[in-house]
Design an enzyme around this catalytic site. Structure first.
Site, mmCIF file in Angstrom:
data_model
loop_
_atom_site.group_PDB
_atom_site.id
_atom_site.type_symbol
_atom_site.label_atom_id
_atom_site.label_comp_id
_atom_site.label_asym_id
_atom_site.label_seq_id
_atom_site.Cartn_x
_atom_site.Cartn_y
_atom_site.Cartn_z
ATOM 1 N N LYS B 69 40.458 51.548 39.800
ATOM 2 C CA LYS B 69 39.850 50.220 39.695
ATOM 3 C C LYS B 69 38.370 50.303 40.075
ATOM 4 O O LYS B 69 37.999 51.101 40.945
ATOM 5 C CB LYS B 69 40.613 49.260 40.631
ATOM 6 C CG LYS B 69 40.273 47.789 40.481
ATOM 7 C CD LYS B 69 41.154 46.941 41.409
ATOM 8 C CE LYS B 69 40.805 45.460 41.330
ATOM 9 N NZ LYS B 69 41.667 44.641 42.208
ATOM 10 N N SER B 145 43.610 40.530 40.113
ATOM 11 C CA SER B 145 42.352 41.062 39.615
ATOM 12 C C SER B 145 42.453 42.475 39.040
ATOM 13 O O SER B 145 41.570 42.886 38.311
ATOM 14 C CB SER B 145 41.326 41.057 40.741
ATOM 15 O OG SER B 145 41.730 41.956 41.761
ATOM 16 N N SER B 169 46.754 40.843 43.672
ATOM 17 C CA SER B 169 45.946 41.470 42.625
ATOM 18 C C SER B 169 46.507 42.755 42.023
ATOM 19 O O SER B 169 46.012 43.225 41.009
ATOM 20 C CB SER B 169 44.536 41.754 43.150
ATOM 21 O OG SER B 169 43.769 40.586 43.089
#
Lengths: 95, 482, 478
Positions: B69, B145, B169
């Site tokens: 990420k 997210s 997330s």
């Protein structure tokens, strides 16, 4: 709790965020909605409840006072948007 | 068979038998990315740096690639939290999880996964680079997210990935994309090198194609780190061992509060079926109460935004990232002007919204009414869980009240967006581990995720239950058609 | 009009740990700009703080030495504000649960003792340095994250002199603990002062001004004196004191108002989520307490008692730990019970030499034994005069040689040979008829001139006492 445009403007200034008039308007409205929702917390009796800042019950996390590696200045400064030799530079600070 | 479609444990086996080589996997991923990522947009900055990998191939992972990420620092490679304000930022160091992965022999992808800016969001729509799309339905969000990480794994553009979870997330996008996602216990995985959103809630965790991979990856990234004062110094068990255990006689708690208001009926029936499945595997169902659940979202939005407002203060245009051209230099106020314009132009709408909310709840005269009160209610939420775990082994809930929603659907209504995290947020507030595993599809073909929660540091329970369920179902084997 | 002065001091002391507060960067002074930095102290995204054990230990030590109550539970908080020398744009500090509270420090002025309360001693990280140039400011983060103690006094200081003494004693104590250099020039000790005045007898405090930018204890004293005078003039002329921050200008000996910074202060303190709390057990406090050396105040009392020194002498000799240790060795090496001659030499001749070298007496190349040998030769055996003794001392300090060696080499021993001195006396009497006349006519002082002449003839080596006796005797026969 109601939040005025002036409050949002004050807070935006504290947070050093430039907002245009439109953003200020919209944010004030949205924050009002969020705060109304958050105000639900007022209904709970929290007297005698200790606050939780750390969910883990750990304490006294310390490191020994022995030197580790520092970054070479080139690396420290590699991402700087503005620099002068070994220094970061910013618009002049006037005290 | 294409290598990019396999799980990490399958690939490790093949690498071990010298049937394949690591660069072959990287190549198949590159091809897949070329093929589908213009649609999925799971990765960011594709033009800029290609698919470089860094690794030590002698570790147990034998060169299996991993996707990271965009908020986890990778030395020398852009790490921008999908924000304009971190434009061009190349960290001079690796996050602890990256160092651990490298020494375990992972090939770390330099191409980073898309995300909501600074992990602020539940849809990946808040990415500076544009929204990622759900591989099961390109008009839908992949969740957030860690939407890019989840979408990449679901679309076979990644073997597995790391995400971060502050209020859901990892789990919510895993649920939306039909993959496995784990948020470890707070303190299990070092946060060093994870660009902080809310320090007291953030954890790094895996997004994988099956439970075995999740256990394997958790083995590697877990453990005490002297660089993180909130990482816990305790033995990490071999989580793959939990996969051997059945779930006969386990007490599974079903919280009453999670099955009311706002739940999509298809999600509800899917979860009920999953619970039935667990029962046929020998688990016992028990109704429990988590009475303070209704306060979790407001508590979360106070604590998370307050911490974020402070954590994100450092993005000020001085040391790294984006700096706006300031007004007349050398005049009084030009420094403040530089700050305000850099942050005004560098942060997206959701980031500004959260920073301002967080600044407000900490500001003079409001601290007690908001921040302190939220911390106290957090204590109550934690107590609810302690109570349940006194006589239950785990809790089972939906991961999200709805399947993936359409892009743009909730963008203008932050509150509705926040409420989509209603089932995941409590685990972060209580610091407990939680996993999401695929448990079915809606009629439209959108995945549904089952969330399992356990007491602190009992990830073994999660892997055990999740694996038993996975072994008894086929959901994880279904692939999206792209 | 007469006013009562109310002063509170806020002192920041940089602790001399090897590494910074929350990272392993070195704390050495004077390195190249931005060379002692790392992701943690630069506040790079993703970095996290871990507290330096020595920081906590040193802080507890100082708190105990200042008679503070060390709190069992302490934690850090974030103080949020934007400034380029603060890389994270928040400072890790302590807010509502500081390390320690309720201490005190004793000062003494003209024999009058006063106890100044200490509100709190807390830990925080230092900020970086800004260098202002045309149009830009340069930022150096080497100092960022250095361990600081903030020591806040109660507003119980009532004169610039008391403030000066408070600072001297504070520095002396901290230096005894060996945890800071307390060097204001290097910035390892910084002091801000709050000062207000009120009519004598009035209860409410006056409006205070905050003074900054003082670079020495003397500057603190001067700035306070100036500011008190300024406030008095404002009030005398019917004006009102404005609450503001003032900068001291050392060259002009004036304070200047700082241009007000934008916006009010709203630091949004909240508990630092990256640092779990610290529990300091009674056992740990006991251990640290054991390692606290005898402090200046106690040492002073002991010197007075054990060595019979006056308070003033004891105060001077115990101000610096090393000097006090040196003095004590000297006292022990001196056999007599009355140690005053030793104290005189330490505070007089030796201090004069040391301060001309900008050093403390303990830093001179002179062993206590050698010094005592010299003192015995002068004061007891009277082998040399006091005056010659001082020059011998200087030579000893410069060369490291013993007193006897120098006296021998230079043939400086006093002459006490009566027949030799009688001859010299006769010569002097012959050559100074006028003074002899004066003496004879009753001017007793004239003898001193004649002694001086004799000393001159002996090249300073005559035993002056003996010389005077012999002269007097010889003059009777003239």
């Amino acid at each position: 709790m109601s939040i005025s445009k002036e409050t949002v403007d004050y807070v935006a200034n504290l947070a050093r965020i430039q907002l245009n008039e439109q953003e200020l308007e919209r944010l004030s409205r949205q924050l009002q909605g969020i705060l109304d929702f958050i105000d639900k917390l007022r209904e709970i009796d929290i007297s005698d409840i200790a606050p939780t800042s750390h969910i883990l019950e750990i304490k006294n996390i310390l490191r020994d006072d022995t030197p580790g590696e520092s970054l070479p200045a080139e690396k420290a400064l590699a991402n700087a948007p503005s620099k002068n030799g070994r220094f970061f530079t910013v618009p002049k600070v006037i005290e | 068979m294409k290598l990019n479609t396999l799980t990490a444990h399958e690939l490790i086996e093949k690498l071990g038998r010298n049937e394949i080589i690591s660069s072959g996997i990287v190549r198949s991923l590159e091809e897949r990315i070329k093929e589908v990522d213009s649609k999925v947009r799971a990765y960011v900055r594709k033009g800029a740096q290609g698919c470089q990998v860094t690794s030590h191939k002698d570790g147990e992972l034998k060169g299996v690639p991993i996707t990271i990420k965009d908020n986890i620092c990778t030395e020398g490679f852009n790490t921008e939290c999908c924000s304009k304000i971190l434009d061009g930022f190349k960290p001079p160091y690796d996050a602890t999880v990256i160092s651990k992965l490298k020494s375990a022999g992972a090939a770390v992808f330099s191409l980073k996964a898309n995300m909501d800016e600074f992990a602020f969001g539940s849809s990946t729509e808040n990415s500076f680079f544009g929204t990622a799309c759900n591989p099961w339905c390109l008009e839908c969000v992949p969740g957030g997210s860690s939407g890019g990480s989840a979408a990449a794994v679901a679309a076979d553009e990644a073997i597995w990935a790391l995400g971060s979870d502050t209020g859901g997330s990892i789990r919510q996008p895993a649920s939306f994309c039909g993959v496995v996602g784990l948020k470890p216990t707070y303190g299990r995985v070092s946060r060093y090198g994870l660009i902080a959103f809310a320090s007291s809630l953030d954890q790094i965790g895996p997004l994988t194609k099956d439970v075995r991979d999740a256990a394997l990856l958790t083995n590697i990234i877990s453990g005490h780190d002297v660089k993180d004062s909130t990482s816990v110094d305790m033995q990490v068990p071999d989580f793959t061992k939990s996969l051997e255990k059945d779930i006969k006689g386990l007490k599974i708690a079903i919280p009453k509060e999670y099955f009311v208001e706002g739940m999509d009926p298809e999600v509800k029936s899917t979860i009920e079926e999953a619970i039935e499945k667990l029962k046929t595997l020998g688990a016992e169902e028990k109704q429990v109460f988590l009475p303070n659940t209704r306060y979790a979202v407001p508590v979360y939005y106070i604590i998370a935004t307050a911490e974020a407002s402070s954590n994100l203060a450092r993005f000020d245009g001085v040391q790294y990232g984006f700096r706006a051209e300031s007004g007349k230099s050398g005049t009084e106020g030009s420094l403040i002007d530089m700050y305000k314009r850099s942050r005004g132009e560098g942060f997206g709408q959701e980031a500004k919204r959260r920073i301002i909310l967080g600044t407000f709840v900490l500001s003079h005269g409001y601290y007690d009414a908001y921040y302190l009160r939220a911390q106290k209610v957090r204590t109550l939420i934690k107590r609810d869980f302690d109570e349940v775990f006194k006589d239950c082994d785990c809790i089972v809930t939906p991961t999200s009240p709805t399947p993936a929603f359409r892009i743009g659907e909730k963008l203008d209504d932050p509150l509705r967006m926040y409420l989509s995290d209603i089932y995941t947020i409590s685990a972060n507030l209580a610091g407990i581990p939680a996993i999401s595993v695929p448990c079915g599809f809606t009629k439209k073909g959108l995945p549904v995720g089952l969330q399992i929660l356990a007491k602190p540091f009992d990830e073994e329970m999660l892997f055990r239950v999740a694996n038993a369920y996975e072994q008894a179902t086929e959901w994880h084997k279904v692939k999206p058609k792209l | 009009m007469n006013y009562e002065v109310v002063i509170g001091l806020e002192v920041h002391v940089q602790l001399k740990t090897k590494t910074k507060s929350f990272c392993g960067c070195s704390t050495e002074f004077g390195s190249e700009p931005n060379s002692q930095v790392c992701p943690v102290c630069l506040g790079f995204p993703g970095s996290l703080p871990v507290l330096n054990r020595s920081f906590l230990d040193y802080a507890v030590k100082v708190a105990l030495a200042l008679n503070c109550k060390v709190q069992e539970y302490t934690k850090f908080d974030r103080k949020n504000y934007f400034y380029p020398d603060l890389p994270k744009d928040y400072q890790i500090s302590q807010y509502d649960l500081p390390l320690s509270r309720e201490g005190f420090l004793d000062i003494e002025i003209d024999g009058r003792h006063k106890r100044i309360g200490i509100t709190r001693v807390h830990m925080e990280e230092d900020a970086g340095k800004l260098i202002h140039q045309q149009g830009v400011s340069l930022v150096d983060y080497n100092r960022t994250g250095m361990p600081l103690l903030e020591i806040v006094s109660e507003p119980e200081i009532s004169s610039p002199l008391e403030a000066y003494e408070y600072l001297n004693n504070l520095k002396s104590i901290i230096k005894y603990l060996d945890v800071s250099d307390c060097d204001m020039e290097k910035g390892s000790l910084r002091c801000d002062a709050n000062v207000s005045i009120r009519k004598i007898g009035e209860k409410a405090l006056g409006t205070k001004a905050e003074l900054k930018n003082m670079n020495s204890f003397k500057a603190v004293k001067d700035a306070l004196s100036y500011e008190i005078e300024r406030q008095a003039q404002v009030l005398d002329s019917g004006g009102k004191v404005v609450q503001e921050t003032l900068l001291w200008d050392e060259k002009q000996m004036k304070t200047f108002s700082m241009r007000s910074k934008e916006g009010a202060k709203d630091y949004r303190y909240f508990p630092e989520p990256d640092l779990p709390p610290f529990i300091i057990s009674a056992d740990r406090i006991g251990e640290i307490k054991k390692n606290i050396p005898e402090l200046p105040q106690e040492k002073k009392m002991r010197f007075m008692k054990e060595y019979g020194l006056s308070e003033v002498y004891a105060q001077i000799l115990t101000c610096d730990k090393e000097d006090a240790g040196y003095a004590e060795e000297c006292f022990k090496a001196f056999a007599d019970k009355d140690k005053k001659p030793v104290a005189n030499w330490l505070i007089g001749a030796l201090s004069a030499i040391a301060s001309s070298h900008n050093r403390g007496i303990s830093e001179e190349k002179l062993s206590p034994e050698n010094l005592i040998d010299l003192i015995v030769l002068v004061e007891k055996k009277q082998i040399i005069s006091n005056l010659v003794g001082k020059s011998v001392l200087e030579e000893m300090v410069n060369t490291g040689k013993s007193a006897e060696a120098i006296i021998g080499e230079k043939n400086l021993a006093q002459i006490s040979d009566s027949s030799f001195l009688e001859n010299l006396a006769d010569e002097v009497i012959k050559e100074n008829a006028r003074s002899v006349q004066d003496y004879k006519s009753g001017k007793a002082n004239a003898i001193m001139f004649l002694v001086g002449q004799l000393m001159k003839k002996s090249k300073g080596k005559a035993n002056p006492k003996l010389a005077q006796e012999i002269l007097k005797r010889r003059l009777e026969n003239v």
